[in-house]
Design a protein around this motif. Structure first.
Motif, PDB file in Angstrom:
ATOM      1  N   GLN A  77     -34.784  40.682 -36.956  1.00  0.00           N
ATOM      2  CA  GLN A  77     -35.529  39.434 -37.085  1.00  0.00           C
ATOM      3  C   GLN A  77     -34.404  38.363 -36.751  1.00  0.00           C
ATOM      4  O   GLN A  77     -33.343  38.437 -37.003  1.00  0.00           O
ATOM      5  N   GLY A  89     -36.913  33.608 -37.919  1.00  0.00           N
ATOM      6  CA  GLY A  89     -38.140  34.445 -38.494  1.00  0.00           C
ATOM      7  C   GLY A  89     -38.734  35.382 -37.428  1.00  0.00           C
ATOM      8  O   GLY A  89     -39.678  36.136 -37.828  1.00  0.00           O
ATOM      9  N   GLU A 334     -34.740  44.200 -45.605  1.00  0.00           N
ATOM     10  CA  GLU A 334     -35.711  43.701 -45.830  1.00  0.00           C
ATOM     11  C   GLU A 334     -35.986  42.670 -44.825  1.00  0.00           C
ATOM     12  O   GLU A 334     -35.326  41.836 -44.683  1.00  0.00           O
ATOM     13  N   PRO A 335     -37.142  42.743 -44.347  1.00  0.00           N
ATOM     14  CA  PRO A 335     -37.586  41.358 -43.404  1.00  0.00           C
ATOM     15  C   PRO A 335     -37.966  40.427 -44.224  1.00  0.00           C
ATOM     16  O   PRO A 335     -38.146  40.594 -45.372  1.00  0.00           O
ATOM     17  N   GLY A 336     -37.847  39.160 -43.469  1.00  0.00           N
ATOM     18  CA  GLY A 336     -38.241  37.966 -44.336  1.00  0.00           C
ATOM     19  C   GLY A 336     -37.124  37.119 -45.006  1.00  0.00           C
ATOM     20  O   GLY A 336     -37.471  35.798 -44.925  1.00  0.00           O
ATOM     21  N   ASN A 337     -36.091  37.750 -45.505  1.00  0.00           N
ATOM     22  CA  ASN A 337     -35.117  37.236 -45.919  1.00  0.00           C
ATOM     23  C   ASN A 337     -33.990  36.681 -44.912  1.00  0.00           C
ATOM     24  O   ASN A 337     -32.961  37.373 -44.596  1.00  0.00           O
ATOM     25  N   ILE A 338     -34.253  35.732 -44.323  1.00  0.00           N
ATOM     26  CA  ILE A 338     -33.382  35.251 -42.935  1.00  0.00           C
ATOM     27  C   ILE A 338     -32.058  34.652 -43.398  1.00  0.00           C
ATOM     28  O   ILE A 338     -31.151  34.435 -42.484  1.00  0.00           O
TER      29      ILE A 338
END
Length: 340
Positions: A77, A89, A334-338
């Protein structure tokens, strides 16, 4: 604060790789140049072909350099962007380093749409393994309705897809794998007609029973004695795509076995090795067809996901002891926590 960590190859393995052949090393998070993005690794792929790249010998792809980061398929990501093509993102896929963060040009990765398929599918059934199965079987194997297709390494990432595509084409499919659980998976969930446990059965005798009309297509993922047994049963005009030779990858001396040229000659058979990149110009076509079959429920896939970057080497070494069914992946973050 974001922290980077990478895995280096520090020794050329002798035989089966050992943990001491690798080193984990902390490093600074790479700084970006213009047109680059910082990619946080979400999933990385471990694959048998990587063993060949750990040896300093001629192959279809240059060897890994010692004391440099290992590379392979990565879904990640974007967490920082200096690119006009990719934004923070965005999910991307590319051949990237085994590290938590990679700084790469936007041309080195491809943007993914997570609404079309699970992210992990892009490293397996819709990625290089799926495309390997698709082109190797259909272009070289060319299975016809009613023919018998044998697949070795049948419970692996490529083998599971090969068998299902052969069934889609109307062939009778026999798989070879290494545990009763894998045999049950091939027959009960993937629809293989027969499956042979090479660890508990005499392969040649079991194949004669499973293939009473001989073998028309043999998709070879393993080489060695298993392939010797299959090649002894090929029919006139048989086709043998050679995809992998995992049974031989850790040998220190040249393999010695039956000379099979006479079998190829008297049966007017074709044996052809291939690399998926041979079909690079047709990847889009293959991916579209695989995605269609997946959406229609004609393809299913299995993943073995190991959690934690620190367990990457264990996941890789497990490939050589048959611990995985389907695609072997490592979940790094984990995806999403950039923000890391």
């Amino acid at each position: 604060m974001m922290k980077n960590e990478k895995i280096l190859l520090v020794n050329r393995p002798k035989g089966t790789p050992q943990k001491s052949d690798f080193r984990f090393e902390e490093a600074a998070v790479p700084e970006l140049q213009n047109d680059q993005v910082l990619v946080k690794t979400i999933y990385l792929s471990v694959d048998p072909y990587m063993r060949g790249r750990m040896s300093d010998r001629k192959s279809y792809i240059p060897p890994f350099e010692l004391n440099e980061v290992i590379s392979g398929g990565v879904v990640g990501q974007v967490v920082e962007s200096r690119s006009g093509e990719l934004a923070e993102g965005d999910f991307v896929i590319g051949n990237l380093g085994w590290q938590r963060y990679n700084a790469v040009s936007d041309a080195e990765v491809r943007k993914l749409d997570p609404s079309l398929a699970p992210l992990t599918a892009n490293l397996g059934v819709l990625g290089m393994t799926g495309l390997t199965a698709y082109f190797g079987l259909l272009d070289i194997g060319n299975p016809q309705e009613g023919e018998t297709v044998v697949v070795s390494g049948a419970a692996g990432a490529v083998g599971t897809i090969v068998g299902q595509i052969a069934k889609i084409k109307g062939a009778r499919v026999v798989g070879i794998a290494g545990s009763d659980e894998k045999i049950a998976y091939l027959k009960e969930e993937l629809g293989f007609d027969e499956a042979i446990n090479y660890k508990t059965e005499k392969v040649y005798e079991a194949l004669k029973t499973a293939c009473p009309d001989g073998v028309d297509v043999y998709f070879d993922n393993v080489g060695g004695e298993i392939s010797d047994s299959v090649l002894g049963l090929i029919n006139k005009g048989a086709r043998i795509p050679v995809c992998g030779q995992i049974a031989l990858y850790n040998l220190e001396k040249a393999d010695v076995g039956p000379r099979m040229q006479s079998q190829l000659l008297i049966n007017s058979a074709l044996m052809k090795g291939f690399i998926v990149s041979d079909y690079a110009a047709y990847f889009e076509e293959g991916a579209i067809e695989l995605a269609k079959w997946l959406k229609e429920g004609k393809l299913s896939y299995s993943e073995n996901i190991v959690d934690g970057f620190e367990n990457t080497i264990d996941a890789f070494l497990g490939l050589f002891t048959g611990e995985n069914t389907g695609k072997q992946l490592v979940k790094v973050a984990e995806p999403g926590n950039i923000q890391g």
